[in-house]
Enzyme design. Structure first.
Site, short mmCIF file in Angstrom:
data_model
loop_
_atom_site.label_atom_id
_atom_site.label_comp_id
_atom_site.label_asym_id
_atom_site.label_seq_id
_atom_site.Cartn_x
_atom_site.Cartn_y
_atom_site.Cartn_z
N SER A 62 35.16 4.98 -51.68
CA SER A 62 36.57 4.81 -51.36
C SER A 62 37.43 5.89 -52.01
CB SER A 62 37.02 3.40 -51.77
OG SER A 62 38.24 3.05 -51.21
N ASP A 104 37.09 20.20 -49.86
CA ASP A 104 37.78 20.84 -48.74
C ASP A 104 38.67 22.00 -49.20
OD1 ASP A 104 36.59 19.16 -46.92
OD2 ASP A 104 38.23 17.73 -46.88
N LYS A 151 32.38 4.45 -47.74
CA LYS A 151 33.38 3.45 -47.35
C LYS A 151 34.70 4.15 -47.09
CE LYS A 151 35.57 -0.94 -48.40
NZ LYS A 151 36.92 -0.48 -48.02
#
Length: 697
Positions: free
Chosen positions: A468, A479, A493
């Site tokens: 999460s 990224d 998740k």
């Protein structure tokens, strides 16, 4: 796709369904309030669930399958004839649900209850027959994975299956030093307890189970909570209050550890792990171990919970045990979770490379936390992950660190706000995560504060239990090319749940999904590290992809964002150096052997029903573990062990009294070595670039 048309009069249809499913022992029946509750459940799911699913014939068929699987996952209760009787309602059950009628669900459960009681009566009949002699030297075996098995056809076939289960259970107890008489008594008590628990089941329990089969067909995180379980939700599922600090769930007839509460007694003791199976509970240091196989989850929770500073002993099947019949007893002192131990903590690692000292700072973050109450009250000293990490970074910078490691292993998530703001400590500004709701609207969260708390080299360690909010942070760092991500693939998740109150109970349902700024979802596939480390966590058993019905991975449009210089030029060399180093590392060699052995054992689903063969297998496994452990210890100039139980006394503890896992520590130290490699390669590249500029001038 065929959609249902709701007709005004359904009495004939309902009667037909009951005739198809009958005859059964009609012990349980829907109550008046269940009609409105079922209408609310299906309405909430169709109108608010992220998937956008509608209750058509296909979904009706899927719910039918889900309910049967939920009731009898190992196919050890229902007969093939039962399934054939149920089959005509497969595509019609959805129409019944749309009208608030749950009678077919109750009828199927009544048959399940009938078959369950028949099995318990059979087992008790055999056990209570003192003239019956058990043969523990047969050449038979039992299949441990029956999820894809054919449904049993005859009573004789069913009796044979259950007799094998009985022999297997008795062999396990005999190998735990029980006599045949003691094993008989243990199992008689186990099955009588299961009979008593079945007698305590009420109409509300049956309705909740049926409603959850419907909810789980939308996704595994959507759930209906009855009024009783609504009140006890936090207590029933978590032992964080005056307990051991563990989140549990029921799985077949066992109780499984889902995760440990950071800073809780179990976490500090270091003996209990996610996916461990609890099979027995004992009170105090010497109290008898009570068999809890087949118990309801809330009853096991109540047995484990107790006064602060009292002792509970758990008999477990360890998740990483190569021998799935192995039992180990651990001792935990009950306590409240210490909030200060859930907070971020720092360490300083000092390394030497070619005579050059390096200082690597480590910040361990067990959870993404924030004290909303103190913040809303205007307390300037309110605690949060980001505020604490920022303070720790200042302390580490004053200690002249060369690089930083953020350790998110076993961090199951928490505050989305904190995941966003923590990312902001390492980038000047920009988006951090995207959230798409059920309507398709995408919201973008980001960091708008140009302040950067650390701009040097960094790495993030994750594992299969990083979920999460941890995945949002790790994904953003990846990224942006802001740092290396190392470890193993994360949990996956990427969904967001909300609670909806109903007139009768409440719904927890999935209403949104997380996406990285690259446009990729964190759902199902998780975050894949740049550099992979060995892990004992089986992705087929742990993680979102292991959950039946989990929402799929997909993408949205990427968000424009800045990027740091690419890590790609360094990755091949970093991986090469890493592999060369761990080839000679005793702990990594040990982990790789454990992973390979565990994989081999999981592929063996036939278990012998010969006590000598089982004992030989167990002895061989234990000797393999001792030999493998001693190979590691000798390579580290540590004294060998004679028994595995000696390890509990030899494991070191940290300043907070938590047990230090040697494999976890080796992963941390290897990450520090990778950071030194990165600094070395970066400096070499900078020097080469500078040389080219000088030569060019």
């Amino acid at each position: 796709m065929t959609r249902f048309t709701i007709k005004p009069l359904l009495t004939g249809l309902v009667l037909a369904l009951l005739l198809v499913v009958g005859p059964v022992q009609a012990r349980y029946a829907a109550e008046p309030e269940h009609e409105e509750a079922l209408l609310d459940v299906i309405s909430a799911l169709q109108q608010n669930h992220y998937s956008g699913k509608k209750l058509d014939e296909k979904l009706s068929s899927d719910i039918f399958e889900r309910y049967l699987t939920d009731l009898d996952p190992s196919r050890i209760y229902f007969y093939q004839s039962d399934i054939q009787e149920f089959e005509p309602v497969r595509k019609e059950i959805g129409l019944e649900i749309l009208t608030g009628n749950s009678e077919t669900g109750f009828a199927i459960y009544n048959r399940f209850h009938q078959r369950q009681m028949e099995r318990l009566e059979y087992m008790l009949e055999v056990l209570q027959d003192e003239s019956h002699s058990f043969d523990f030297n047969t050449h038979d075996s039992i299949e441990t994975d029956r999820t894809e098995a054919d449904w049993v056809k005859t009573t004789d076939e069913m009796n044979e299956l259950w007799y094998k289960r009985l022999i297997n259970a008795m062999i396990s107890l005999k190998l735990a030093d029980q006599t045949v008489a003691e094993a008989r008594e243990t199992l008689i008590q186990r099955y009588e307890n299961q009979q008593n628990r079945q007698a305590q089941t009420n109409n509300e329990d049956v309705f909740e189970r049926y409603a959850n089969a419907i909810a789980h067909e939308f996704d595994p995180h959507s759930q209906y909570l009855s009024p009783r379980n609504q009140e006890n939700f936090q207590i029933n599922m978590s032992l964080s209050l005056e307990g051991i600090g563990a989140v549990l769930q029921g799985e077949d007839e066992h109780t499984k550890v889902v995760r440990l509460v950071p800073g809780g007694p179990a976490d500090r003791a270091g003996q209990l792990s996610p996916s461990d199976i609890i099979v027995g509970v004992g009170q105090d240091a010497e109290g008898p171990i009570q068999d809890v196989v087949g118990w309801r989850l809330d009853e096991v929770v109540n047995l484990i919970r107790g006064p602060r500073e009292s002792t509970v002993r758990l008999q477990i099947i360890p998740a990483d045990s190569i021998d799935r019949n192995a039992r180990r007893t651990i001792t935990i002192v009950r306590d409240k979770v210490r909030l200060e131990e859930q907070a971020a903590q720092k360490r300083l690692l000092e390394l030497q490379r070619n005579g050059q000292p390096y200082r690597v700072g480590v910040i361990e973050i067990p959870a993404f936390y924030i004290d909303f109450t103190a913040m809303q009250a205007g307390d300037p000293e309110y605690k949060s992950t980001t505020r604490d990490v920022e303070k720790l970074l200042e302390e580490l910078k004053s200690e002249n660190i060369d690089s930083l490691i953020v350790d998110l292993r076993n961090n199951g998530g928490g505050s989305l706000r904190e995941a966003n703001e923590l990312t902001g400590l390492f980038i000047s500004r920009g988006p951090t995560v995207q959230i798409r709701d059920a309507s398709g609207r995408v919201d973008i969260l980001g960091d708008f504060d140009p302040k950067v708390a650390w701009d040097g080299p960094m790495a993030v360690i994750v594992n299969r239990l990083s979920a999460s909010a941890s995945e949002i942070f790790a994904g953003a760092i990846q990224d942006y090319n802001r740092g290396l991500v190392v470890g193993s693939r994360t949990f996956g998740k990427g969904t967001v749940q909300t609670l909806l109150p109903l007139e009768h109970g409440q719904m927890k349902l999935t209403h949104a999904k997380f996406y990285r700024i690259s446009g990729e979802s964190t759902q199902n596939e998780g975050v894949e590290p740049h550099i992979l480390f060995p892990t004992l966590f089986d992705e087929k058993e742990i993680g979102e992809s292991a959950l039946e019905g989990a929402l799929p991975w997909d993408t949205v449009n990427p968000v424009r964002h800045g990027r740091f210089p690419s890590l790609s030029p360094f990755l091949d060399e970093l991986i090469s150096r890493h592999q060369a180093r761990i080839t000679h590392d005793p702990d990594f060699a040990f982990m790789n052997k454990q992973v390979e052995r565990s994989r081999e054992q999981r592929e063996q689903t036939q278990l012998p029903l010969n006590i000598n063969e089982v004992r030989a297998l167990r002895d061989e496994v234990e000797q393999w573990q001792i030999d493998t452990e001693n190979q590691r210890r000798m390579a580290k100039d540590e004294p060998p062990i004679r028994e595995l139980s000696e390890l509990d006394e030899l494991l070191p503890t940290d300043a907070q009294g938590r047990t230090i896992n040697p494999e976890a520590e080796s992963i941390l130290m290897e990450t520090a070595e990778i950071m030194v490699d990165f600094i070395d390669l970066h400096l070499s590249q900078t020097a080469q670039a500078t040389g080219r500029i000088v030569n060019g001038n």
